[in-house]
Design a protein around this motif. Structure first.
Motif, mmCIF file in Angstrom:
data_model
loop_
_atom_site.group_PDB
_atom_site.id
_atom_site.type_symbol
_atom_site.label_atom_id
_atom_site.label_comp_id
_atom_site.label_asym_id
_atom_site.label_seq_id
_atom_site.Cartn_x
_atom_site.Cartn_y
_atom_site.Cartn_z
ATOM 1 N N LEU A 1 -12.282 10.820 80.585
ATOM 2 C CA LEU A 1 -12.351 10.109 81.860
ATOM 3 C C LEU A 1 -11.042 9.404 82.158
ATOM 4 O O LEU A 1 -10.648 9.250 83.304
ATOM 5 N N LEU A 2 -10.358 8.959 81.099
ATOM 6 C CA LEU A 2 -9.060 8.304 81.256
ATOM 7 C C LEU A 2 -7.985 9.232 80.714
ATOM 8 O O LEU A 2 -8.119 9.787 79.622
ATOM 9 N N GLU A 3 -6.920 9.392 81.486
ATOM 10 C CA GLU A 3 -5.809 10.232 81.048
ATOM 11 C C GLU A 3 -4.934 9.439 80.090
ATOM 12 O O GLU A 3 -3.936 8.838 80.463
ATOM 13 N N ARG A 4 -5.300 9.465 78.828
ATOM 14 C CA ARG A 4 -4.564 8.670 77.842
ATOM 15 C C ARG A 4 -3.540 9.526 77.125
ATOM 16 O O ARG A 4 -3.575 10.750 77.144
ATOM 17 N N LEU A 5 -2.633 8.820 76.461
ATOM 18 C CA LEU A 5 -1.535 9.489 75.760
ATOM 19 C C LEU A 5 -2.068 10.053 74.443
ATOM 20 O O LEU A 5 -2.370 9.292 73.529
ATOM 21 N N ARG A 6 -2.239 11.371 74.358
ATOM 22 C CA ARG A 6 -2.747 11.990 73.147
ATOM 23 C C ARG A 6 -1.575 12.488 72.318
ATOM 24 O O ARG A 6 -0.819 13.357 72.733
ATOM 25 N N LEU A 7 -1.430 11.932 71.138
ATOM 26 C CA LEU A 7 -0.295 12.266 70.300
ATOM 27 C C LEU A 7 -0.697 13.300 69.259
ATOM 28 O O LEU A 7 -1.575 13.058 68.440
ATOM 29 N N SER A 8 -0.048 14.443 69.292
ATOM 30 C CA SER A 8 -0.280 15.481 68.301
ATOM 31 C C SER A 8 0.429 15.099 67.005
ATOM 32 O O SER A 8 1.196 14.131 66.940
ATOM 33 N N ASN A 9 0.193 15.875 65.963
ATOM 34 C CA ASN A 9 0.894 15.644 64.707
ATOM 35 C C ASN A 9 2.400 15.780 64.902
ATOM 36 O O ASN A 9 3.184 15.023 64.306
ATOM 37 N N THR A 10 2.806 16.724 65.760
ATOM 38 C CA THR A 10 4.245 16.880 66.024
ATOM 39 C C THR A 10 4.825 15.616 66.641
ATOM 40 O O THR A 10 5.916 15.168 66.263
ATOM 41 N N CYS A 11 4.109 15.010 67.585
ATOM 42 C CA CYS A 11 4.583 13.765 68.199
ATOM 43 C C CYS A 11 4.748 12.671 67.156
ATOM 44 O O CYS A 11 5.751 11.947 67.140
ATOM 45 N N TRP A 12 3.747 12.538 66.276
ATOM 46 C CA TRP A 12 3.847 11.488 65.254
ATOM 47 C C TRP A 12 4.999 11.761 64.297
ATOM 48 O O TRP A 12 5.694 10.829 63.868
ATOM 49 N N GLN A 13 5.215 13.024 63.936
ATOM 50 C CA GLN A 13 6.341 13.347 63.050
ATOM 51 C C GLN A 13 7.669 13.033 63.738
ATOM 52 O O GLN A 13 8.610 12.541 63.096
ATOM 53 N N LEU A 14 7.752 13.289 65.029
ATOM 54 C CA LEU A 14 8.977 12.956 65.750
ATOM 55 C C LEU A 14 9.161 11.443 65.838
ATOM 56 O O LEU A 14 10.285 10.938 65.739
ATOM 57 N N LYS B 1 8.554 27.319 61.663
ATOM 58 C CA LYS B 1 7.574 26.237 61.642
ATOM 59 C C LYS B 1 7.913 25.296 60.494
ATOM 60 O O LYS B 1 8.703 25.664 59.610
ATOM 61 N N PRO B 2 7.344 24.078 60.492
ATOM 62 C CA PRO B 2 6.537 23.471 61.551
ATOM 63 C C PRO B 2 7.408 23.067 62.737
ATOM 64 O O PRO B 2 8.624 22.956 62.616
ATOM 65 N N LEU B 3 6.755 22.840 63.854
ATOM 66 C CA LEU B 3 7.474 22.601 65.101
ATOM 67 C C LEU B 3 8.411 21.410 64.989
ATOM 68 O O LEU B 3 9.558 21.480 65.455
ATOM 69 N N HIS B 4 7.962 20.308 64.404
ATOM 70 C CA HIS B 4 8.805 19.108 64.389
ATOM 71 C C HIS B 4 10.091 19.348 63.604
ATOM 72 O O HIS B 4 11.140 18.827 63.963
ATOM 73 N N ARG B 5 10.019 20.162 62.545
ATOM 74 C CA ARG B 5 11.237 20.438 61.774
ATOM 75 C C ARG B 5 12.192 21.331 62.554
ATOM 76 O O ARG B 5 13.415 21.176 62.443
ATOM 77 N N MET B 6 11.653 22.244 63.313
ATOM 78 C CA MET B 6 12.501 23.091 64.155
ATOM 79 C C MET B 6 13.207 22.242 65.208
ATOM 80 O O MET B 6 14.397 22.430 65.490
#
Length: 309
Positions: free
Chosen positions: A122-135, A94-99
């Motif tokens: 109600l809307l299928e929006r793009l939910r960005l996790s912390n890993t997504c933002w780090q990437l 861990k963390p995932l983004h570093r791996m």
């Protein structure tokens, strides 16, 4: 040209559905690229636990990784059966983004696929996790964030910034255009090109001279953006019907355009700014990205690309 020889796919071991793998396999079928399925596991209870001795802890880790590896092999089997080249890799840490970044450094893939967090709104929006933002901040290769909704695979859009208001290198716009055109041809997608801009609102204008000439100011700005947009696209055979110049804030215009035009894939350029080590796409990255209802492909400036004058 966008090389598509090696695709790295992050597998979420907690989910049954793997939209990132579905999208990567779809691309591999048309490009002949090799797929690698990567799973990264970490369980705090198996990290220095007082309940197990070192041998037991190591055995428990190995058993968990073997279970994850078996899952990767199960995902790979039907793809191999249809003729795709698929390799699998399981890692502990861990963390995932570093791996993920460490594996990118080793493998040197041409493209990274990762699914975003599923939204139950109600809307299928793009939910960005912390890993997504780090990437988004650190990923050195193009990053394809996969939306969990239904994939139509019909239309893409490149969001361009010909005046480089986000301090983005000029060459990056041309890479976005070239990538959009190549993907459109390779995958039979309808490619559109969008630039949006927002003049200073009348309600924020307090200079008397500017108040008196506000309409002329807006028209002058519109003309400047239109000329820059047309100049950027001039070298390319792009029909007028696929060139879109919109007035408004990016966080409002881009998600609305994506929704109204039923865009499946949005291409944007990422920029590292200042000493914050933060990837920004314009000044309103989070509001733009969190409102999207489609896949997102992010390109970073290549080494040596300078900012536009």
């Amino acid at each position: 040209m966008m090389n598509l020889r090696q695709l790295l796919v992050v597998i979420d071991p907690t989910q049954e559905a793997q939209p990132a793998l579905e999208r990567a396999a779809w691309l591999a079928r048309s490009s002949g690229a090799v797929l690698e399925l990567l799973v990264c596991e970490f369980e705090p209870a198996l990290e220095g636990s007082l309940l197990f001795d070192d041998r037991q802890t190591e055995q428990a880790r190995a058993a968990l990784l073997a279970h994850r590896h078996a899952r990767l092999e199960a995902l790979a089997a039907p793809l191999r059966a249809e003729g795709l080249q698929v390799q699998v890799e399981s890692r502990w840490g861990k963390p995932l983004h570093r791996m993920i970044l460490a594996r990118i450094e080793e493998l040197k893939p041409d493209l990274l696929f990762k699914a975003t967090t599923h939204s139950h709104g109600l809307l299928e929006r793009l939910r960005l996790s912390n890993t997504c933002w780090q990437l988004l901040r650190h990923c050195p290769v193009p990053l394809w964030l996969v939306h969990p909704g239904q994939w139509r695979g019909q239309r893409l859009c490149a969001a361009l910034d010909p005046l480089h208001s986000a301090d983005k290198p000029a060459h990056l716009d041309h890479r976005l255009i070239a990538t959009a055109r190549e993907l459109a041809e390779r995958l039979q997608l309808d490619a559109h090109y969008l630039h949006c801009y927002a003049p200073l609102p009348r309600s924020l204008v307090f200079d008397a001279e500017l108040v008196a000439t506000y309409d002329a100011y807006v028209e002058r700005g519109s003309r400047q953006h239109r000329q820059a947009f047309e100049q950027l696209l001039a070298p390319y055979a792009i029909p007028a019907s696929h060139r879109h110049l919109e007035q408004g804030y990016p966080e409002e215009v881009i998600p609305r355009f994506v929704r109204d035009r039923q865009v499946d894939l949005l291409l944007m350029g990422a920029v590292a700014r200042g000493h914050l080590d933060n990837a920004l796409i314009g000044n309103t990255a989070e509001r733009v990205l969190e409102a999207l209802e489609c896949d997102l492909l992010v390109l970073r400036p290549q080494p040596g690309e300078s900012s536009a004058a």
